[in-house]
Write a protein that holds these residues in place. Structure first.
Motif, mmCIF file in Angstrom:
data_model
loop_
_atom_site.group_PDB
_atom_site.id
_atom_site.type_symbol
_atom_site.label_atom_id
_atom_site.label_comp_id
_atom_site.label_asym_id
_atom_site.label_seq_id
_atom_site.Cartn_x
_atom_site.Cartn_y
_atom_site.Cartn_z
ATOM 1 N N GLN A 28 -6.370 7.330 -0.187
ATOM 2 C CA GLN A 28 -6.925 6.080 0.327
ATOM 3 C C GLN A 28 -5.814 5.127 0.756
ATOM 4 O O GLN A 28 -5.846 4.571 1.858
ATOM 5 C CB GLN A 28 -7.798 5.418 -0.726
ATOM 6 N N GLN A 29 -4.818 4.940 -0.110
ATOM 7 C CA GLN A 29 -3.759 3.979 0.206
ATOM 8 C C GLN A 29 -2.820 4.486 1.290
ATOM 9 O O GLN A 29 -2.439 3.748 2.200
ATOM 10 C CB GLN A 29 -2.967 3.634 -1.068
ATOM 11 N N GLY A 58 -4.649 4.413 4.483
ATOM 12 C CA GLY A 58 -4.716 3.045 4.974
ATOM 13 C C GLY A 58 -3.408 2.590 5.605
ATOM 14 O O GLY A 58 -3.392 1.999 6.693
ATOM 15 N N PHE A 89 -17.898 5.626 -0.334
ATOM 16 C CA PHE A 89 -16.990 5.542 -1.475
ATOM 17 C C PHE A 89 -17.594 6.158 -2.739
ATOM 18 O O PHE A 89 -16.877 6.790 -3.515
ATOM 19 C CB PHE A 89 -16.575 4.091 -1.716
ATOM 20 N N ASN A 146 -7.042 8.187 -4.930
ATOM 21 C CA ASN A 146 -6.544 6.842 -4.622
ATOM 22 C C ASN A 146 -5.351 6.890 -3.680
ATOM 23 O O ASN A 146 -5.189 6.040 -2.814
ATOM 24 C CB ASN A 146 -6.155 6.117 -5.919
ATOM 25 N N ALA A 171 -10.069 5.359 5.184
ATOM 26 C CA ALA A 171 -9.201 4.272 4.729
ATOM 27 C C ALA A 171 -8.456 3.647 5.898
ATOM 28 O O ALA A 171 -8.278 2.428 5.960
ATOM 29 C CB ALA A 171 -8.218 4.790 3.686
ATOM 30 N N MET A 173 -11.175 10.703 3.141
ATOM 31 C CA MET A 173 -10.652 9.450 2.619
ATOM 32 C C MET A 173 -9.473 8.959 3.452
ATOM 33 O O MET A 173 -9.345 7.754 3.718
ATOM 34 C CB MET A 173 -10.243 9.612 1.156
ATOM 35 N N SER A 206 -14.252 -1.011 -5.632
ATOM 36 C CA SER A 206 -13.160 -0.539 -4.779
ATOM 37 C C SER A 206 -13.407 -0.875 -3.319
ATOM 38 O O SER A 206 -12.495 -1.287 -2.596
ATOM 39 C CB SER A 206 -12.986 0.974 -4.935
ATOM 40 N N PHE A 238 -8.888 -0.421 6.554
ATOM 41 C CA PHE A 238 -7.698 -1.271 6.551
ATOM 42 C C PHE A 238 -7.546 -1.948 7.909
ATOM 43 O O PHE A 238 -7.245 -3.143 7.997
ATOM 44 C CB PHE A 238 -6.448 -0.437 6.255
ATOM 45 N N THR A 275 0.805 -1.216 0.000
ATOM 46 C CA THR A 275 0.000 0.000 0.000
ATOM 47 C C THR A 275 0.839 1.268 0.000
ATOM 48 O O THR A 275 0.409 2.300 -0.522
ATOM 49 C CB THR A 275 -0.957 0.012 1.209
#
Length: 492
Positions: free
Chosen positions: A391-392, A395, A364, A388, A266, A262, A135, A270, A46
């Motif tokens: 989000q990652q 997370g 989302f 994105n 996230a 987000m 997603s 996670f 991630t």
């Protein structure tokens, strides 16, 4: 068919975040990971994914999105093959990092392809609804698929399975997806590197703190270096002619609020998957397949939440779904903090998990639409990449914070459980404990459960922060509703 190809890629990329989760106990035994270092199996993927997403989005804008999309999928396939062949800890982590690079190239390009393939209005809303459902629900599908693969084959197949899927996507893409217009520009490699290194150091600092304490010199050094690199990243972006993170996007309060939400949400999702996977397998003694089936309702309820949001968004706007979704997610996580060693799946896990999932399904779709609203066409790749990325990165950073909470609480619980065990242990049990350092049940279960409960308290705080942002920051204008209903001018 174009949407099927795009959604399949996103499913593969998102699924890979959690399909490995279900295999974590087997990976830990096979390659000798500690519980805290085990989180790097998730974070190695991630962090490179989130750190390079912005560069991946820019690549699609400059080189052509279909071309970049195919390259990213092929790189992902290669890394998955190498990961499945790993024989030790560093090989697996290196392969997971390379998977993240491939995902970072393919994922933002796939989201941008929706913006350029479907006209603004109801058709694009439905496409975003499908993309958002994939997603969000891909995580639960990954747990089920991972459970079947680990149970029937072994943990290596959670990586090998990407190879045939990715190759099918590569073969189908030229037939069903047209190439996008190429926009002139250059790659902000320095920005991508400073942001990624900074985030890796920040996450390492939190995980190190869980293992060795907040006063450990390497912990403090990691945090200090992270601050330096992240400040360098901001300076680079301010001076770059074409930054990977266009800072002017944060000038829009709705978009800035969306990115903040987000990050927080996230971190929560996670953490939920990571810690519940460990709990149901180690405390409830679920097999990998049973654990995967236990998470299957999550996918269905997320799809319901996403469907409700995409259907009623044009009428009510995204803000109500953002507020209600975050409140539901916070309520579900707060409910999960009551988990103890006497908890059961039906009595203590399923209910809060479904409440959380319904809220996340609403979130989302709303977040995706809000983040890409009023974005000029040449910047759709950067905007989708930034969504994105938050989000990652959220997370990864959130999971590292939750692991720190877990480590602190479980260490405190261990200080109570170890003397209790030693006072009643047989000589054979004492010798086994001195050799392995592992406590038997129920002492080990008490330690793990205490850590998991503490992690869920922090995850609930994250979602509460998202609810506050939705309530106080997000503003929906009449022109936004007009665009959602298919009226107004298209994006410039």
């Amino acid at each position: 068919m174009a949407l099927l190809v795009i959604a399949s890629c996103q499913l593969m990329v998102v699924l890979d975040i959690t399909i490995v989760n279900i295999a974590l106990p087997d990976i830990q035994r096979s390659l000798d990971f500690s519980t805290t270092s085990l989180s790097w199996v998730v974070n190695a993927y991630t962090l490179t994914f989130g750190g390079l997403l912005l560069l991946g989005g820019r690549m699609g804008d400059i080189l052509g999105r279909r071309r970049v999309f195919i390259f990213g999928v092929l790189l992902f396939v290669l890394a998955s093959l190498l990961g499945g062949l790993s024989q030790n800890e560093w090989q697996l982590l290196a392969a997971r990092a390379l998977q993240g690079v491939g995902g970072a190239i393919a994922s933002p390009t796939s989201l941008a392809l929706i913006s350029t393939t479907f006209p603004e209005g109801p058709e694009r809303n439905r496409a975003f609804g499908v993309f958002a459902a994939v997603s969000a629900g891909g995580g639960a599908i990954g747990l089920l698929a991972g459970g079947m693969l680990v149970e029937w084959l072994n943990w290596r197949w959670v990586l090998f399975v990407n190879v045939p899927i990715g190759l099918l996507i590569v073969l189908a893409t030229p037939r069903w997806i047209r190439e996008s217009e190429r926009h002139p520009g250059h790659f902000d490699v320095l920005g991508a590197m400073t942001s990624t290194i900074g985030m890796v150091l920040l996450v390492y600092g939190f995980i190190r703190a869980a293992q060795d304490g907040w006063r450990d010199p390497l912990t403090l050094g990691a945090f200090g270096a992270a601050v330096v690199f992240l400040l360098l990243f901001v300076l680079v972006e301010q001076r770059s002619r074409q930054p990977i993170t266009p800072l002017h996007m944060f000038a829009d309060r709705n978009r800035a609020g969306t990115y903040g939400m987000m990050l927080s949400l996230a971190a929560a999702i996670f953490g939920m998957f990571f810690f519940l996977t460990l709990f149901v397998q180690n405390v409830l003694d679920f097999s990998p397949l049973e654990a995967g089936l236990a998470f299957l309702p999550v996918s269905a309820v997320i799809a319901i939440g996403a469907g409700l949001a995409s259907q009623y968004l044009p009428r009510y706007g995204p803000k109500p779904f953002m507020v209600v979704g975050a409140i539901l997610a916070a309520a579900g996580l707060a409910w999960l903090t009551l988990t103890d060693i006497h908890s059961t799946y039906l009595g203590s896990i399923l209910g809060p998990m479904l409440v959380f999932s319904l809220g996340m399904g609403m979130e989302f779709v709303s977040l995706t639409l809000m983040a890409l609203s009023n974005v000029a066409t040449p910047e759709t790749g950067a905007a989708s990449g930034l969504l994105n990325a938050t989000q990652q990165v959220g997370g990864s950073l959130g999971l590292s914070i939750l692991v720190t909470m877990y480590g602190t609480a479980s260490n405190n619980e261990a200080d109570q459980q170890i003397p209790a065990f030693l006072s009643q242990a047989t000589p054979l049990e004492r010798v086994r404990f001195e050799r392995t350092g592992q406590l038997p049940s129920p002492y080990a279960d008490e330690i793990l459960t205490a850590g998991v409960s503490a992690a869920f308290i922090m995850a609930a705080i994250f979602t509460a922060i998202a609810a506050v942002i939705a309530l106080l920051v997000i503003q929906v204008r009449p022109s936004d509703l007009e665009r959602l209903q298919g009226g107004g001018l298209p994006t410039a």
